[in-house]
Design an enzyme around this catalytic site. Structure first.
Site: not given
Ligand code: HAX
Length: 424
Positions: A231, A261, A307, A316, A362
């Site tokens: 964002s 996000h 994250h 938070r 979240d």
């Molecule tokens: N559950 C399962 N698998 C997860 C995970 C979770 N909570 N978090 C990361 N992973 C996986 C990823 O999907 C990725 O898998 P692949 O290699 O198969 O693609 C692997 O672990 C490595 O990812 P990462 O480097 O740890 O995480 P990213 O930086 O790529 O992504 C995310 C960060 C927040 C998008 C990710 O941790 C996620 O999808 N979390 C769940 C959704 C979530 O809670 N989002 C909110 C984040 C906070 C925010 O921005 N709020 O606005």
């Protein structure tokens, strides 16, 4: 006693000079290299942006202008906006001046309500909210001044004026979305005597003092998260084209509406309620572990955990968890969040994929909103948006203050990258 605008006016020449000297003296210094993995991996870790309002430390989390968020849990959102913009908290009467300034600008024009009522009831609350912000663009002072030939030296003031108007109106816009979409009756006018969080609660239709305090905390905690998140980056790019803050914030919040996000808070509560449904109440630790593995084995992510930057429990989350512990520790939904906090990090460590197995902002916020009667999960990202707009706006004001040029990185085709590495 100085207003926010007067404080900024005194700071801006120094900011401009500092950046001029930095670029003049060190313009050719290399700060980051970019690998193919980063090019195809969401530019993670590439240093190429400026954000002076806040930074995210992998362990300590959000630091606003040098102050860790943990020291700001008791502040008002209006004070946080002042801090984001100026690098200092308002003092004494400055706080009242600021609250009054927001209060005077808080009501929304009637045509925006008409626009919202014209949308189909099936519209997502985020789509309604962003539409309302775009409709408000008609009032942009920045665009009006640009059309009149404003100089670049005047742009930060115009961005500030739009930001104050927009931020002051966001709680009323959000409450209008809520009351119209969910048939809650007539809109409730803003009360200029209340602080922003309390006013938001009041306009939603809940005058419980604890809910007032929750929304104060909520708006404070979600305010900013440095410059590279979806964002902030989006709003930044759009603002760099000198689109006014209404356009830039609407664009940034469209990114916040994504499930990876801001929309994650809606997904988190769905996840928690799925567990409560399955086990007929708060689960045991064993049941929680079983459920988390089911989610992971079906190829889904555990919402609220992980994250892109953080590598520890998000402060938070800690603040929200403390709020729940203080007000309703035995609520089954809150208890489920607490049990998850105890066992999910170990499940994610064993799973071995997530770089950060700890809860993010979240993971728990939805449980608190639900307790106070906000049971419409789809609406949760709108709460997040009202707060995050403070970060987007303060970053836009800073960028216009130091005359940041239009953002335009270079892209290449996959064939170009293949040639570059010598791949057939
Ligand atoms: N559950 C399962 N698998 C997860 C995970 C979770 N909570 N978090 C990361 N992973 C996986 C990823 O999907 C990725 O898998 P692949 O290699 O198969 O693609 C692997 O672990 C490595 O990812 P990462 O480097 O740890 O995480 P990213 O930086 O790529 O992504 C995310 C960060 C927040 C998008 C990710 O941790 C996620 O999808 N979390 C769940 C959704 C979530 O809670 N989002 C909110 C984040 C906070 C925010 O921005 N709020 O606005």
């Amino acid at each position: 006693m100085a207003s926010l605008k007067e404080v900024l006016a005194a700071q801006v020449p120094g900011i401009q000079e500092e950046i001029r000297n930095l670029v003049k003296g060190h313009g050719d210094k290399v700060v980051s290299e970019v690998t193919i993995k980063q090019v195809y991996g969401g530019m993670r870790g590439v240093k190429g942006l400026v954000c002076d309002t806040s930074m995210v430390d992998p362990i300590d989390g959000l630091i606003i202008r040098g102050i860790p968020l943990g020291e700001l849990f008791d502040n008002y959102p209006e004070e946080i906006f002042y801090l984001l913009c100026t690098g200092k908290l308002p003092e004494g009467e400055e706080v009242d001046l600021l609250k009054a300034n927001f209060g005077q600008r808080a009501s929304i024009p009637g045509y925006v309500e008409d626009v919202l009522r014209a949308l189909p009831k099936t519209s997502h609350p985020m789509a309604m909210f962003i539409t309302a912000i775009t409709a408000l663009e008609e009032q942009s002072y920045f665009r009006k001044r640009y059309d009149e030939g404003m100089t670049r030296g005047e742009m930060w003031e115009a961005a500030l004026e739009d930001s104050l108007n927009l931020l002051a109106k966001l709680p009323a816009l959000a409450a209008a979305v809520y009351r119209i979409k969910y048939d809650k009756g007539d809109l409730i006018p803003a009360d200029p005597n209340l602080h922003m969080g309390a006013n938001f609660a009041h306009m939603l239709g809940n005058d419980d003092p604890d809910f007032y305090d929750l929304l104060r905390l909520y708006l404070t905690l979600h305010c900013d998260h440095e410059g590279g998140n979806v964002s902030a980056f989006t709003a930044h790019v759009v603002g760099s084209a000198l689109s006014d803050p209404y356009y830039a914030v609407a664009a940034g919040l469209s990114g916040l509406a994504g499930p990876l996000h801001g929309l994650a808070n809606q997904e988190c509560l769905k996840f928690i309620m799925g567990i409560v449904d399955k086990y007929g109440g708060a689960p045991t630790e064993e049941q929680m572990v079983e459920y988390a593995w089911e989610v992971l084995n079906s190829g889904r992510v555990v919402p609220g955990y992980g994250h892109a930057v953080l590598r520890a429990t998000d402060p938070r989350f800690t603040a929200f968890h403390q709020f729940g512990e203080a007000h309703f520790p035995d609520d089954p939904i809150f208890k489920t969040v607490s049990t998850g906090f105890k066992v999910i990090p170990d499940v994610l460590k064993e799973h071995g994929k997530a770089a950060n197995p700890y809860p993010n902002v979240d993971a728990g916020s939805g449980a608190l909103l639900y307790y106070y009667g906000i049971t419409e999960l789809e609406f949760y990202t709108v709460f997040f948006s009202v707060s995050r707009a403070m970060g987007l706006c303060s970053q836009l004001i800073m960028s216009r203050a130091w005359w940041e040029p239009i953002t335009r990185p270079k892209s290449h085709t996959t064939d170009w990258y293949k040639d570059f590495v010598g791949m057939e």
